[in-house]
Design an enzyme around this catalytic site. Structure first.
Site, PDB file in Angstrom:
ATOM      1  N   GLY A  72      45.862  80.302  16.216  1.00  0.00           N
ATOM      2  CA  GLY A  72      46.581  81.567  16.362  1.00  0.00           C
ATOM      3  C   GLY A  72      46.406  82.588  15.271  1.00  0.00           C
TER       4      GLY A  72
ATOM      5  N   PRO B 194      42.167  75.956  15.222  1.00  0.00           N
ATOM      6  CA  PRO B 194      41.711  77.344  15.093  1.00  0.00           C
ATOM      7  C   PRO B 194      40.607  77.666  16.089  1.00  0.00           C
ATOM      8  CG  PRO B 194      40.663  75.977  13.427  1.00  0.00           C
ATOM      9  CD  PRO B 194      41.623  75.077  14.174  1.00  0.00           C
TER      10      PRO B 194
ATOM     11  N   ARG C  94      39.749  81.647  17.413  1.00  0.00           N
ATOM     12  CA  ARG C  94      39.289  83.006  17.084  1.00  0.00           C
ATOM     13  C   ARG C  94      38.853  83.141  15.623  1.00  0.00           C
ATOM     14  NH1 ARG C  94      41.414  87.452  19.845  1.00  0.00           N
ATOM     15  NH2 ARG C  94      43.200  86.164  20.407  1.00  0.00           N
TER      16      ARG C  94
ATOM     17  N   ARG D  17      38.117  91.813  27.180  1.00  0.00           N
ATOM     18  CA  ARG D  17      39.283  91.970  26.298  1.00  0.00           C
ATOM     19  C   ARG D  17      39.867  93.384  26.283  1.00  0.00           C
ATOM     20  NH1 ARG D  17      39.733  91.188  21.499  1.00  0.00           N
ATOM     21  NH2 ARG D  17      41.635  89.965  21.590  1.00  0.00           N
TER      22      ARG D  17
ATOM     23  N   TYR E 205      43.634  93.394  27.657  1.00  0.00           N
ATOM     24  CA  TYR E 205      44.690  93.493  26.644  1.00  0.00           C
ATOM     25  C   TYR E 205      44.779  94.880  26.008  1.00  0.00           C
ATOM     26  CZ  TYR E 205      43.455  88.505  26.821  1.00  0.00           C
ATOM     27  OH  TYR E 205      43.136  87.236  27.237  1.00  0.00           O
TER      28      TYR E 205
ATOM     29  N   CYS F 181      32.800  99.223  38.885  1.00  0.00           N
ATOM     30  CA  CYS F 181      33.500 100.237  39.675  1.00  0.00           C
ATOM     31  C   CYS F 181      35.001 100.177  39.522  1.00  0.00           C
ATOM     32  CB  CYS F 181      33.085 100.077  41.131  1.00  0.00           C
ATOM     33  SG  CYS F 181      31.309 100.228  41.265  1.00  0.00           S
TER      34      CYS F 181
END
Ligand code: LLP
Length: 423
Positions: A240, A277, A279, A315, A319, A344
């Site tokens: 995180g 872990p 990211r 992403r 988000y 599209c």
């Protein structure tokens, strides 16, 4: 820190110019830097040097490419997996089963069986219902499942709502007040070995305070379990930790600050700590290289239409997050452009009214910090083949996933027999 830097006016991955790679593999493509991956693996390990013998389990979901998982396995990392597919990847990459943690809120009985057959080191259970189902699967297989209970600490990770997992209204984990009774129940059923507790409150967390609050909750539970006479061997603190995406924003806490907080909070716990872990290890180690198809003058804005779309990197669409976009060979001057893909949907937008260097049709750009949750979340929407992944290591490089061919794309479908020509 990453190894995507300009040299002689051209953005490089380590020693390899990205335009050279584009010539070879075509665009778009993902490019990963082995030096950055290795560096991050070591930085995270060093940040936890005060912790005795931690289990570092790379969260495979962030970037499941076999070369990436193998690189981490060689650095001594285990794997955190959330599906049979991810488990198979970890095993194929050479991760020892004992270093595999099987997480996930929706494990099927088949996945439980596969995990037990493989001999994974820990299964993180997310509900009472799951615990009893796992016990049945284990008993039928004549084995014992090593279990950690994932706690829902009801802590707000203060990250994007779609990736916050620690509030009581989220689907994840078991309410803290139910843990002691469930632990006792787990000890009493055959097929289950109660080993520890786990927590993971979300991703891209930029503030250590909610993490600390969650870990303290875990510590309180650990104490309560011990006071009730239970033996707790492990505590899994999840993943995180956030990484910098936008150079204009303050950087999230660095791994050393995280490690110091963990050491402080867990001192005296007397358990083996595990970490998941994702990211942090891979995010900055990857870029998505795309070509500008054309620069289009709209009524209200100028668009740089790229040959990469939301299907390749979802992403920003999903988000609304920032990815830095850099020209591979920046031209002098400034421009304001809205970066879009060919898909599209208006949501197929990487950046709106972004100040950048001027771009022309044919120019290459790199979407930065795309190593985590990039290629792995790609789809073939608009029947666009999955793009290749390239791993660079110093001056050498390898295609670690070739571009999907149109044959593979179309070949995946079947025409129903009654619709066949002449059928
Ligand atoms: N452990 C568990 C149980 C997880 O659910 C996750 C991520 C991790 C570890 C790794 O978290 P990390 O260290 O990477 O933050 N697709 C989203 C992120 C989803 C994260 C899902 N779970 C994005 O692109 O931001």
């Amino acid at each position: 820190m990453d190894h995507f830097l300009p040299r002689d006016g051209v953005l490089h991955a380590e020693e390899v110019p990205l335009d050279r790679l584009a010539e070879d593999v075509g665009t778009p493509f993902y490019c990963y830097s082995a030096a950055t991956l290795t560096r991050h693996a070591r930085v995270f390990r060093d940040a936890l040097s005060a912790i005795p013998d931690p289990l570092l389990a790379y969260a495979v979901k962030a970037n499941p490419n076999l070369s990436v998982v193998r690189l981490f396995a060689r650095e001594g990392y285990g794997a955190d997996v959330v599906s049979e597919g991810e488990m198979r990847r970890a095993l194929a990459a050479g991760v020892p089963p004992a270093r595999i943690i099987f997480s996930g809120v929706g494990k099927t009985a088949g996945e439980m069986r596969a995990a037990l057959e493989a001999g994974v080191g820990q299964i993180n259970v997310e509900s009472e219902e799951e615990l009893f189902e796992l016990a049945g699967v284990a008993a039928a297989a004549g084995v014992t499942a090593p279990v950690a209970l994932r706690v829902n600490p009801d802590v707000d990770a203060k990250t994007h709502a779609k990736i916050a997992t620690g509030r009581s209204e989220n689907k994840f984990g078991i309410p803290a007040d139910r843990i002691p009774a469930l632990w006792a129940a787990g000890e009493a059923i055959p097929g289950i070995a109660m080993r520890g507790l786990a927590v993971h409150i979300g991703s891209q967390i930029a503030d250590l305070a909610p993490m600390e609050a969650a870990f303290r909750r875990l510590g309180d539970l650990l104490e309560a379990l011990r006071a009730a006479g239970h033996a707790v061997a492990t505590a899994d603190l999840g993943g995180g930790l956030g990484i910098p995406y936008d150079p204009a924003c303050p950087a999230p806490p660095d791994p050393a600050a995280y490690g110091a907080m963990v050491a402080r909070v867990t001192a005296g716990w007397g358990v083996r700590l595990a970490f998941e872990p994702g990211r942090l290890l891979v995010g900055n180690a990857g870029v998505l290289v795309a070509r500008v198809i054309r620069v289009k003058r709209g009524a209200a804005r100028r668009f740089a239409v790229l040959d990469a779309g939301m299907n390749d990197l979802i992403r920003p669409t999903l988000y609304g997050v920032f990815h830095d976009i850099r020209a591979v060979r920046p031209r002098p001057g400034r421009a304001v452009l809205t970066f879009v893909g060919p898909v599209c949907e208006t949501g197929d937008t990487f950046a709106e009214d972004r100040e950048t260097t001027p771009l022309e049709a044919g120019d290459l750009v790199a979407l930065m910090t795309a190593g985590a949750y990039g290629a792995t979340m790609a789809s073939t929407y608009n029947s666009r083949p999955l793009v290749p992944e390239v791993l660079v290591d110093g001056g050498r490089w390898a295609v670690v996933r070739p571009r999907q061919t149109y044959g593979e794309l179309l070949g995946a479908d079947r025409i129903a027999p009654w619709l066949e020509e002449g059928g």
